[in-house]
Design a protein around this motif. Structure first.
Motif, PDB file in Angstrom:
ATOM      1  N   GLU A 139       1.042   3.596 -11.190  1.00 44.50           N
ATOM      2  CA  GLU A 139      -0.040   2.667 -10.820  1.00 44.50           C
ATOM      3  C   GLU A 139      -0.538   2.927  -9.396  1.00 44.50           C
ATOM      4  O   GLU A 139      -1.596   2.447  -9.005  1.00 44.50           O
ATOM      5  N   PHE A 140       0.252   3.667  -8.640  1.00 51.63           N
ATOM      6  CA  PHE A 140      -0.144   4.000  -7.264  1.00 51.63           C
ATOM      7  C   PHE A 140      -0.626   5.450  -7.176  1.00 51.63           C
ATOM      8  O   PHE A 140      -0.710   6.009  -6.082  1.00 51.63           O
ATOM      9  N   VAL A 164      -3.080   3.482  -2.263  1.00 53.83           N
ATOM     10  CA  VAL A 164      -3.453   2.475  -3.267  1.00 53.83           C
ATOM     11  C   VAL A 164      -2.793   1.150  -2.901  1.00 53.83           C
ATOM     12  O   VAL A 164      -1.593   1.109  -2.639  1.00 53.83           O
ATOM     13  N   THR A 165      -3.576   0.079  -2.863  1.00 55.66           N
ATOM     14  CA  THR A 165      -3.033  -1.238  -2.527  1.00 55.66           C
ATOM     15  C   THR A 165      -2.977  -2.109  -3.777  1.00 55.66           C
ATOM     16  O   THR A 165      -3.959  -2.222  -4.506  1.00 55.66           O
ATOM     17  N   LYS A 166      -1.802  -2.693  -3.989  1.00 57.33           N
ATOM     18  CA  LYS A 166      -1.628  -3.592  -5.138  1.00 57.33           C
ATOM     19  C   LYS A 166      -0.807  -4.791  -4.709  1.00 57.33           C
ATOM     20  O   LYS A 166      -0.003  -4.698  -3.771  1.00 57.33           O
ATOM     21  N   THR A 220       0.843  -1.200   0.000  1.00 55.93           N
ATOM     22  CA  THR A 220       0.000   0.000   0.000  1.00 55.93           C
ATOM     23  C   THR A 220       0.873   1.242   0.000  1.00 55.93           C
ATOM     24  O   THR A 220       1.668   1.464   0.906  1.00 55.93           O
ATOM     25  N   LEU A 221       0.719   2.014  -1.059  1.00 56.91           N
ATOM     26  CA  LEU A 221       1.477   3.255  -1.216  1.00 56.91           C
ATOM     27  C   LEU A 221       0.517   4.324  -1.718  1.00 56.91           C
ATOM     28  O   LEU A 221      -0.268   4.065  -2.638  1.00 56.91           O
ATOM     29  N   HIS A 222       0.571   5.499  -1.103  1.00 58.12           N
ATOM     30  CA  HIS A 222      -0.241   6.623  -1.564  1.00 58.12           C
ATOM     31  C   HIS A 222      -1.733   6.259  -1.554  1.00 58.12           C
ATOM     32  O   HIS A 222      -2.520   6.673  -2.412  1.00 58.12           O
ATOM     33  N   ARG A 274       5.291   3.735 -10.282  1.00 53.73           N
ATOM     34  CA  ARG A 274       4.676   4.682  -9.345  1.00 53.73           C
ATOM     35  C   ARG A 274       3.339   5.202  -9.873  1.00 53.73           C
ATOM     36  O   ARG A 274       2.435   5.508  -9.103  1.00 53.73           O
TER      37      ARG A 274
END
Lengths: 188, 280
Positions: free
Chosen positions: A163-164, A128-130, A124-126, A161
């Motif tokens: 994508e987040f 957004v979880t992927k 999870t970054l920014h 990045r």
């Protein structure tokens, strides 16, 4: 008679409590780092790190697929060795740390041997979880001079990045971010 | 900031050209409505046009805008309409109405931060912002000059965009610049057609409300120095003398002192945030 009754009972207990044999480690922040590098104008790669990390992991050399890790990074602890740039990266243009103070990774599965493999998990970054796959290499384990039992691993992954939702300045600052995790834990 | 490949024109289009054109088109609509006698509708629509024109830029800068809102910027793009509309409240309740509505609107935008603030912190920020908002709306209510007040505000907004850009955020600097483009478009339009003074002043007040919220966002989410922001907004307190010409002609010479006075504290703010290390 007694033996034939006990054997399956003991076996099933051992299977059910497999995680009991996996050792639980607490991440040692003094010997743990998360670095990332990103392309700068096509000329070079700029390296930065996060200084505040906490987490736990579980590792069992006999059953590596049961390994798991949870890591929490304080996104405000970013350090790129340039105060003005740090402020910019922490701001709304990039990490937006006021809104997203944490970066987290929680593993969901591991494939590989006891010394090398792929750790999958939710990153999870920014906000957004992927799902990402972290390439893991075990560095070593054993007792330190003070009697604590330690183990250490390195991990790498390349993410995009954009994508987040971190998509400012994609022309000059690369989209691919190579994240490197250097983790050492103390067995609890 | 680090030499991105995007062309200056591509950057300028959403930030300056689109909002400027939107402001001119919407300004013409308002002008026609006013001429047709829809005074009540124009009264409310005047500041809304500022917000709408700014939105053309803001959604181009915050390209991931989504509804229902999830991020602070999603909320921000919507909630800025509240204080802009509050500038049209009846004068006897305008100060308190503007202050309270701005605070409530921004509280939604700042949800992640409010949750981490202590009660005493929250109270201090509340009182401080109510004071600043009260002074700003009171000062703008005193303005009678529809030529110099917008020009003065325009100068402050442009300088604040530079301050924010240098401090920490290009995206927020662009959002600030877009407010200037909108007000600038309207101000230019007023030089070509005869926009009623009260209409132009109402639009300027709407732009001021929008600008204050952008500054608040820049302070809370991008750590832009609050003292620098307050200092550069000080010329709001200057009440510009009324237009002396009765035939609608503007005094172009008056523009020079207007810009100079309005820029003086902004330059000081720029000096305050000037980085010790090169950003390039």
């Amino acid at each position: 008679m007694m033996k034939s009754f006990l054997t399956p009972a003991l076996l099933s207990t051992a299977l059910l409590s497999g995680s009991v044999f996996a050792a639980d480690y607490k991440v040692d922040p003094a010997h743990t780092a998360v670095l990332f590098k990103i392309n700068h104008l096509g000329f070079s790669e700029t390296v930065a790190r996060f200084n505040t990390i906490e987490g736990n992991y579980s590792y069992d050399a006999a059953n590596p697929t049961a390994s798991k890790i949870v890591v929490k990074i304080d996104s405000n602890s970013l350090d790129s060795n340039h105060a003005a740039r740090d402020k910019h990266i922490k701001g709304p243009d990039f990490l937006d740390v006021k809104q997203y103070p944490e970066i987290t990774f929680k593993s969901t599965g591991y494939k590989g041997s006891a010394t090398e493999g792929t750790l999958s998990g939710e990153f999870t970054l920014h906000g957004v979880t992927k799902n990402i796959d972290l390439n893991i290499v075990k560095i070593g384990e054993g007792k330190d001079p003070w009697g604590n039992y330690r183990s250490g691993f390195n991990g790498t992954v390349t993410i995009k990045r954009s994508e987040f939702g971190v998509d400012q300045m994609l022309g000059g600052i690369g989209d691919d971010v190579t994240v490197e995790l250097f983790v050492e834990g103390i067995r609890q | 900031m680090y030499g991105e490949e995007t062309s200056p024109l591509a950057m300028l289009l959403p930030v300056a050209v689109y909002p400027l054109l939107a402001a001119i088109v919407l300004g013409l609509v308002i002008y026609k409505l006013d001429g047709a006698g829809y005074k009540k509708a124009v009264f409310w629509a005047a500041p809304v046009l500022i917000w709408l024109a700014w939105l053309t830029a803001a959604q181009g800068i915050h390209t991931r805008w989504q509804f229902p809102p999830r991020q602070a910027l999603d909320w921000f793009l919507l909630m800025t309409l509240v204080p802009v509309l509050a500038t049209r409240l009846p004068k006897n309740i305008r100060m308190s109405g503007f202050g309270i509505s701005s605070m409530l609107a921004f509280a939604l935008v700042a949800q992640p931060l409010v949750g981490r603030m202590s009660t005493i912190d929250l109270f201090t920020h509340l009182v401080g912002w109510l004071l600043l908002l009260g002074v700003a709306i009171l000062a703008s209510d005193q303005q009678k000059n529809s030529f110099r007040f917008p020009a003065s505000l325009l100068t402050m907004i442009i300088l604040s965009a530079i301050v924010i850009g240098i401090s920490s955020s290009l995206a927020l600097a662009q959002m600030t610049g877009a407010v200037a483009a909108v007000l600038g478009g309207l101000w230019l339009l007023a030089r070509v057609i005869r926009l009623p003074d009260d209409l132009m002043l109402a639009c300027t007040q709407g732009a001021m409300a929008l600008w204050i919220l952008v500054l608040a966002y820049a302070h809370y989410y991008a750590d832009v120095n609050i003292y620098a922001l307050v200092i550069l907004a000080l010329p709001l307190l200057k009440a510009w003398p009324e237009l002396t010409s009765t035939d609608g002609k503007v005094e172009w010479k008056a523009l020079i002192p207007t810009v100079l006075i309005s820029a003086s504290t902004g330059l000081m703010a720029l000096w305050m945030v000037w980085p010790a290390q090169s950003l390039f």
